[in-house]
Design a protein around this motif. Structure first.
Motif, PDB file in Angstrom:
ATOM      1  N   ASN A 131       0.834  -1.195   0.000  1.00 20.46           N
ATOM      2  CA  ASN A 131       0.000   0.000   0.000  1.00 20.46           C
ATOM      3  C   ASN A 131       0.872   1.250   0.000  1.00 20.46           C
ATOM      4  O   ASN A 131       2.038   1.209   0.412  1.00 20.46           O
ATOM      5  CB  ASN A 131      -0.904   0.022   1.228  1.00 20.46           C
ATOM      6  CG  ASN A 131      -2.014  -1.005   1.145  1.00 20.46           C
ATOM      7  OD1 ASN A 131      -2.562  -1.234   0.083  1.00 20.46           O
ATOM      8  ND2 ASN A 131      -2.350  -1.616   2.268  1.00 20.46           N
ATOM      9  N   PHE A 132       0.300   2.355  -0.467  1.00 21.18           N
ATOM     10  CA  PHE A 132       1.021   3.622  -0.365  1.00 21.18           C
ATOM     11  C   PHE A 132       0.040   4.756  -0.164  1.00 21.18           C
ATOM     12  O   PHE A 132      -1.142   4.656  -0.499  1.00 21.18           O
ATOM     13  CB  PHE A 132       1.938   3.860  -1.574  1.00 21.18           C
ATOM     14  CG  PHE A 132       1.275   3.896  -2.929  1.00 21.18           C
ATOM     15  CD1 PHE A 132       1.035   5.104  -3.577  1.00 21.18           C
ATOM     16  CD2 PHE A 132       0.938   2.718  -3.595  1.00 21.18           C
ATOM     17  CE1 PHE A 132       0.470   5.138  -4.847  1.00 21.18           C
ATOM     18  CE2 PHE A 132       0.365   2.741  -4.865  1.00 21.18           C
ATOM     19  CZ  PHE A 132       0.132   3.957  -5.492  1.00 21.18           C
ATOM     20  N   ARG A 133       0.566   5.848   0.420  1.00 23.17           N
ATOM     21  CA  ARG A 133      -0.270   7.006   0.738  1.00 23.17           C
ATOM     22  C   ARG A 133       0.122   8.190  -0.142  1.00 23.17           C
ATOM     23  O   ARG A 133       1.300   8.470  -0.334  1.00 23.17           O
ATOM     24  CB  ARG A 133      -0.128   7.402   2.211  1.00 23.17           C
ATOM     25  CG  ARG A 133      -0.967   6.563   3.161  1.00 23.17           C
ATOM     26  CD  ARG A 133      -0.919   7.105   4.577  1.00 23.17           C
ATOM     27  NE  ARG A 133       0.434   7.113   5.117  1.00 23.17           N
ATOM     28  CZ  ARG A 133       0.970   8.129   5.787  1.00 23.17           C
ATOM     29  NH1 ARG A 133       0.272   9.248   5.979  1.00 23.17           N
ATOM     30  NH2 ARG A 133       2.193   8.051   6.263  1.00 23.17           N
ATOM     31  N   LEU A 134      -0.904   8.861  -0.638  1.00 22.88           N
ATOM     32  CA  LEU A 134      -0.723  10.061  -1.441  1.00 22.88           C
ATOM     33  C   LEU A 134      -1.465  11.233  -0.801  1.00 22.88           C
ATOM     34  O   LEU A 134      -2.586  11.054  -0.313  1.00 22.88           O
ATOM     35  CB  LEU A 134      -1.265   9.851  -2.860  1.00 22.88           C
ATOM     36  CG  LEU A 134      -0.632   8.740  -3.704  1.00 22.88           C
ATOM     37  CD1 LEU A 134      -1.368   8.607  -5.035  1.00 22.88           C
ATOM     38  CD2 LEU A 134       0.841   9.004  -3.938  1.00 22.88           C
ATOM     39  N   SER A 135      -0.857  12.388  -0.822  1.00 22.96           N
ATOM     40  CA  SER A 135      -1.521  13.603  -0.346  1.00 22.96           C
ATOM     41  C   SER A 135      -1.864  14.492  -1.537  1.00 22.96           C
ATOM     42  O   SER A 135      -1.471  14.217  -2.672  1.00 22.96           O
ATOM     43  CB  SER A 135      -0.609  14.360   0.628  1.00 22.96           C
ATOM     44  OG  SER A 135       0.566  14.800  -0.039  1.00 22.96           O
ATOM     45  N   ILE A 187      -5.112   6.273   0.890  1.00 22.29           N
ATOM     46  CA  ILE A 187      -4.358   5.023   0.847  1.00 22.29           C
ATOM     47  C   ILE A 187      -4.702   4.345  -0.468  1.00 22.29           C
ATOM     48  O   ILE A 187      -5.877   4.141  -0.780  1.00 22.29           O
ATOM     49  CB  ILE A 187      -4.724   4.107   2.028  1.00 22.29           C
ATOM     50  CG1 ILE A 187      -4.240   4.711   3.348  1.00 22.29           C
ATOM     51  CG2 ILE A 187      -4.129   2.716   1.833  1.00 22.29           C
ATOM     52  CD1 ILE A 187      -4.765   3.992   4.575  1.00 22.29           C
ATOM     53  N   VAL A 188      -3.684   4.007  -1.248  1.00 18.15           N
ATOM     54  CA  VAL A 188      -3.877   3.322  -2.532  1.00 18.15           C
ATOM     55  C   VAL A 188      -3.595   1.840  -2.333  1.00 18.15           C
ATOM     56  O   VAL A 188      -2.508   1.456  -1.893  1.00 18.15           O
ATOM     57  CB  VAL A 188      -2.963   3.907  -3.622  1.00 18.15           C
ATOM     58  CG1 VAL A 188      -3.196   3.188  -4.956  1.00 18.15           C
ATOM     59  CG2 VAL A 188      -3.196   5.406  -3.778  1.00 18.15           C
ATOM     60  N   ASN A 189      -4.593   1.016  -2.656  1.00 16.75           N
ATOM     61  CA  ASN A 189      -4.485  -0.437  -2.497  1.00 16.75           C
ATOM     62  C   ASN A 189      -4.576  -1.063  -3.891  1.00 16.75           C
ATOM     63  O   ASN A 189      -5.630  -1.539  -4.306  1.00 16.75           O
ATOM     64  CB  ASN A 189      -5.615  -0.927  -1.587  1.00 16.75           C
ATOM     65  CG  ASN A 189      -5.531  -2.407  -1.276  1.00 16.75           C
ATOM     66  OD1 ASN A 189      -4.915  -3.171  -2.006  1.00 16.75           O
ATOM     67  ND2 ASN A 189      -6.167  -2.817  -0.193  1.00 16.75           N
TER      68      ASN A 189
END
Length: 451
Positions: A186-190, A261-263
């Motif tokens: 997973n990764f987080r983007l603002s 959160i990108v899954n």
């Protein structure tokens, strides 16, 4: 000689299941050691960037309550979660976003308030048995070996590390070939333009497959969840901009507005309990993150100005070892909304199997508003009877575990295991002999919904 420590109960794994198991047992007077490999609690929710929690509800009925919902209420009070909100993907009923840093600290506070001893950076080296029961565990932390003894043990590692070391029988992967569900980084983007995505949902629900039969529910969501843009993804694969199998864009707004959160990454063909396999998966996961980040900024509406905050930091694992317990819950049990006499958890999430071979996801839904229950017998085993499982590694078929693995369910399973350990200590008996009527009564007193 190793240092030796004595406790009433040792919990391995500090994810939501292990943390709430430890807190529940501690609140009932047990001395508890909570051993966690990372430097914080929360497991996949904090160390793998997983979120939001899905789902506390079955239709309009809140089925996950007790200490797991107490955690949410505490987060809401501190502004660290908006609480339960409509799932605007349309896949399930509600989602519960949260602040990951707040999540770490709140679990820690709940454990410390209950008198739990937390041991971070601790890996299980071995389990010592005596007369067929677990007697102690050998732990490695900061290069130092420690031994800890207890009459009761709870494996909440997710991967069944404790039951594996103790020789408790287990299953892994699907029956046909032993393959697990794919892992995900997973990764987080603002700086995501959520308003523009909401406007697209209002304008053309056909872009979002699970919304097609639930037009307008996104208007009720305090934070946006999105599953869609299939054609954009297919075109990206055709052009070679996406080099792995993924059929849909899937992302969830966190407690922080404009942050998601990108899954979407998908790592097949590696075992999460093979040291080199999971190492390759971590590397491949990060490669896919950067590939998707570039693709989303270029092609997915709302992401042109997005900024990458973090990946992982650890790979997310959907399935691995599952204890072979007194009873194994099955897909039929779930889809028939079965009620068990020894039920300790009720849950309403569908069976959600990400293909071990490609992009497809096998989703099997209960009837609208229905829920199933999980029997206490899935937490206990006859081989080493003073070890219980809680969370992703309970006794479940591969298909059933694709539902029971979700975090609200794992939290409730942790509460059940912690309370069972306390009742066993009270009676001087093994977990297998805990009176289930008493267990259910205590859980209900603590606010759990059992159907």
């Amino acid at each position: 000689m190793n240092d030796i420590y004595d406790f009433d109960c040792i919990v391995a794994g500090g994810g939501i299941a292990g943390s709430l198991a430890a807190a529940s047992a501690g609140r009932m007077g047990l001395s508890v050691l909570l051993a966690e490999e990372q430097g914080a609690l929360g497991g996949s929710m904090t160390s793998s960037g997983t979120g939001p929690m899905m789902t506390f509800h079955a239709g309009s009925t809140q089925v996950i309550r007790g200490i797991t919902d107490e955690l949410v209420r505490r987060l809401v009070k501190k502004g660290l979660s908006p609480g339960h909100t409509v799932d605007s993907t349309g896949y399930t009923y509600t989602v519960t976003p949260f602040d990951a840093e707040g999540f770490k600290r709140e679990l820690e506070l709940m454990c410390l308030e209950a008198g739990v001893t937390i041991l971070y950076h601790a890996s299980i080296e071995s389990v010592s048995l005596c007369a067929g029961r677990a007697e102690s565990v050998s732990l490695l932390s900061c290069g130092k070996k420690l031994s800890a003894r207890a009459p009761y043990f709870i494996d909440a590692t997710g991967d069944g590390d404790l039951i594996f070391q103790a020789g408790v029988p287990y299953a892994e992967g699907r029956d046909s070939d032993g393959k697990d569900q794919p892992m995900t980084m997973n990764f987080r983007l603002s700086n995501v333009d959520i308003d523009s995505i909401r406007a697209l949902m209002d304008k053309d629900a056909s872009l979002f497959p699970f919304l097609r039969s639930k037009i307008g529910i996104q208007k009720e969501a305090s934070r946006l969840s999105c599953s869609g843009f299939e054609d954009i993804m297919k075109d990206g694969i055709k052009r070679g901009e996406i080099t792995f199998d993924r059929d849909i864009a899937l992302f969830f707004e966190t407690n922080t507005r404009g942050e998601v959160i990108v899954n979407m990454t998908r790592i097949n063909g590696e075992s999460p309990v093979d040291p080199f396999g999971i190492s390759r998966a971590e590397t491949e996961g990060r490669r896919q993150v950067w590939e998707l980040y570039a693709f989303m900024k270029k092609h997915i509406p709302g992401f042109a100005c997005a900024h990458l905050i973090a990946s992982g930091p650890s790979i997310g694992i959907r399935s691995s070892r599952r204890m072979k317990g007194i009873y194994t819950i099955t897909a039929d049990d779930i889809l028939s909304a079965r009620r068990f006499d020894d039920a300790v958890v009720a849950f309403g999430y569908p069976i959600d199997i990400h293909s071990s071979d490609g992009a497809a996801t096998d989703s099997r839904f209960l009837k609208d508003g229905e829920y199933y229950t999980i029997p206490y017998r899935t937490l206990i085993n006859a081989s080493v009877p003073n070890i219980m499982a809680a969370g992703r590694d309970i006794s479940a078929s591969f298909e059933a575990q694709a539902s029971t693995r979700l975090s609200p369910c794992c939290g409730a399973l942790g509460e059940a295991a912690g309370v069972a350990a306390a009742i066993a200590k009270r009676h001087g008996c093994l977990p297998i002999d805990v009176p289930t009527g008493e267990l259910r009564s205590v859980l209900k007193e603590q606010g759990a919904f059992l159907g």
